[in-house]
Write a protein that holds these residues in place. Structure first.
Motif, mmCIF file in Angstrom:
data_model
loop_
_atom_site.group_PDB
_atom_site.id
_atom_site.type_symbol
_atom_site.label_atom_id
_atom_site.label_comp_id
_atom_site.label_asym_id
_atom_site.label_seq_id
_atom_site.Cartn_x
_atom_site.Cartn_y
_atom_site.Cartn_z
ATOM 1 N N VAL A 74 0.835 -1.204 0.000
ATOM 2 C CA VAL A 74 0.000 0.000 0.000
ATOM 3 C C VAL A 74 0.866 1.248 0.000
ATOM 4 C CG1 VAL A 74 -1.663 1.342 1.348
ATOM 5 C CG2 VAL A 74 -1.983 -1.121 1.085
ATOM 6 N N TRP B 125 -7.421 -4.342 -2.942
ATOM 7 C CA TRP B 125 -5.973 -4.210 -3.100
ATOM 8 C C TRP B 125 -5.601 -4.290 -4.580
ATOM 9 C CZ3 TRP B 125 -1.413 -6.677 -4.650
ATOM 10 C CH2 TRP B 125 -0.227 -6.202 -4.077
ATOM 11 N N PHE C 188 -6.576 -0.974 -6.103
ATOM 12 C CA PHE C 188 -5.657 0.087 -5.659
ATOM 13 C C PHE C 188 -4.361 0.048 -6.465
ATOM 14 C CE2 PHE C 188 -2.104 1.364 -2.921
ATOM 15 C CZ PHE C 188 -2.489 2.641 -2.543
ATOM 16 N N THR C 189 -3.759 -1.139 -6.569
ATOM 17 C CA THR C 189 -2.501 -1.248 -7.318
ATOM 18 C C THR C 189 -2.720 -0.999 -8.810
ATOM 19 O OG1 THR C 189 -2.830 -3.656 -7.460
ATOM 20 C CG2 THR C 189 -1.488 -2.847 -5.641
#
Length: 511
Positions: free
Chosen positions: A197, A276, A279-280
């Protein structure tokens, strides 16, 4: 906790504990031998979702053109819907002492439960192969980047082999070894994700608005497709949640706790891993390192500093094993259900071998992978009504199962209260077929578009259509074609026939 055999070291006299291979397959597990607890379900859903095969579900909304917030809300909403199906599906295992497909014999007939075994077995096999594919690709991509090697096909082939061997060993040892590996992977892979993150934060922008070109024409349609994708993925666990809950004793833990744990695991376990991936992906798109045609793994590997590559290496190894183990373990159970002469270990070895073959064939013949993707999309139309029918039946019968009569087919016998007509229950089979066909008419995938899909804007509405038809049809068939009194248990006659006397179960006969 892993079951262990205890031996003595002849030199020192000390006791040595060695893991023991799980002996129970789809047979009834006595409550005295059940050692799992609801908290393990959350560990399984979160730890088992730390896989590139599920991270990629978060990639799709971004690749479809959505911005960060639109992608995040679609994932959250879809995961919540899927978690409802997942939570309710965990009710059967603790009461029947076996997995969900065998439990479904109470509603579809002891032979009709093969529908559930085929649905779960083929889905698990496909997901296992995809997990080894994506995990192996991630492992190979990270190695190539870290050692500054040219893209080398041999590295990928070796990575697939390593993951396949690890998956086979853990799957053969069984449920307790699977849980032990997940409890190790959860904090270690979780730490890699938390560090990630901060690593990807330098390229992430919460105001990222997307590409401006939506894959499904408008932002709303694309948002709905993304939400349905998350819902379908979370609910896909429903068919084999009984693989895990059959190890939980209902006298120790309530149904409410099991359902709630699975529901939260679907949202805050699987859903968080989707986020996740989103997000990436948003970071990679925002940095200009990826577009809709870039493979997910390559997009997120290319923008990280060299020192984070070992973490992606570990995620590639861990992620390729966790999800694949869950699926090959389930496929082994279903294979032993379809071929009763196979015990769990033999069936699991066969399942792992088939998954490995799919990986290597798919590597050299990419149409296999695209065909599996289409199959998994269509599978939703068949699996969601199946889940609705068995959950409705479980609630209607208040969780009663004759655990001996459920095993009739596995013992190659005939008869019992779940024999119905030749081992099949025509009412539920008919409803399931109708629901699945309706779902297919609303489906949209790379192979075809259902004739009714334009009514819902051309998006894939198979999940909702098939589920709604099954849910509406369950009370109808129970109203006009009521169950036999004995399926409700000796002390629980159905409300629609309170004066009925218990009918004797059909005598068991060799098949």
């Amino acid at each position: 906790m892993v079951d262990k055999d205890v031996y003595k070291d002849l030199r020192t006299g000390s006791r040595i504990s060695l893991p023991r291979v799980e002996q129970h397959g789809i047979d009834y597990i006595p409550e005295s031998e059940r050692r799992s607890r609801p908290s393990n379900l959350y560990v399984l859903l979160l730890g088992g979702s730390m896989t590139f095969g599920l991270f990629i579900i978060g990639w799709y909304p971004i690749a479809f053109g959505l911005g960060w917030w639109s992608a995040a809300t679609s994932i959250a909403a879809g995961s919540a819907v899927g978690a409802v199906f997942l939570g309710l599906s965990g009710l059967m295992g603790p009461h029947s002492g076996t997995n969900n497909p065998v439990s479904s014999g109470a509603y579809f007939g002891v032979a009709g439960r093969l529908i559930g075994s085929v649905l779960e077995g083929t889905a698990s096999l496909a997901f296992a192969a995809i997990s080894i594919w994506t995990g192996g690709d991630a492992l190979a991509s990270a190695l190539i980047r870290f050692f500054d090697m040219p893209d080398n096909e041999a590295v990928r082939l070796v990575a697939y082999a390593v993951l396949s061997i690890i998956v086979t060993v853990i799957s053969v040892y069984g449920h307790h070894s699977m849980m032990a590996s997940l409890k190790f992977i959860l904090p270690t892979a979780g730490l890699c994700m938390v560090v990630g993150v901060f690593v990807y934060a330098k390229d992430f922008d919460a105001s990222y608005a997307g590409t401006g070109t939506y894959a499904f024409g408008s932002e709303l349609s694309t948002w709905l497709v993304s939400a349905l994708l998350s819902a379908a993925t979370v609910s896909s666990y429903a068919a084999y949640s009984g693989d895990w809950t059959r190890h939980i004793a209902p006298q120790k833990f309530s149904d409410r706790r099991i359902v709630l744990t699975l529901f939260l695991g679907g949202i805050f376990g699987t859903g968080v891993c989707f986020l996740w991936g989103a997000f990436t992906s948003a970071a990679a798109f925002n940095a200009g390192a990826a577009d809709a045609d870039t493979p997910f793994v390559f997009g997120i590997v290319d923008i990280v500093p060299l020192w984070y590559i070992p973490a992606l290496l570990y995620l590639g190894l861990a992620s390729g094993t966790t999800q694949a183990v869950i699926n090959t373990y389930g496929t082994g159970l279903d294979t032993s259900a379809i071929i009763p002469r196979f015990n769990r270990v033999q069936a699991t070895l066969l399942a792992c071998g088939l998954a490995t073959v799919l990986v290597y064939v798919g590597h050299f013949y990419d149409r296999i992978e695209s065909g599996m993707s289409i199959y998994l999309q269509l599978l939703v139309c068949f699996s969601i009504p199946w889940v609705v029918i068995v959950v409705y039946g479980h609630v209607k019968r208040r969780g009663y199962y004759d655990v001996d009569d459920l095993q009739v087919f596995n013992r190659r016998q005939r008869g019992g209260i779940y024999w119905y007509h030749g081992g099949l229950n025509p009412r539920t089979l008919g409803l399931w077929v109708v629901s699945a066909v309706v779902g297919m008419t609303f489906s949209v995938n790379d192979a075809y578009t259902g004739p009714l899909a334009p009514l819902v804007g051309g998006i894939d509405g198979g999940l909702l259509a098939s589920g709604v038809v099954a849910l509406a049809g369950c009370p109808v068939i129970h109203r006009f074609w009521p169950d036999k009194p004995e399926v409700y248990g000796p002390e629980r006659l159905p409300e629609h026939n309170p004066s009925a006397q218990e009918a004797p179960a059909a005598a068991l006969e060799p098949s």
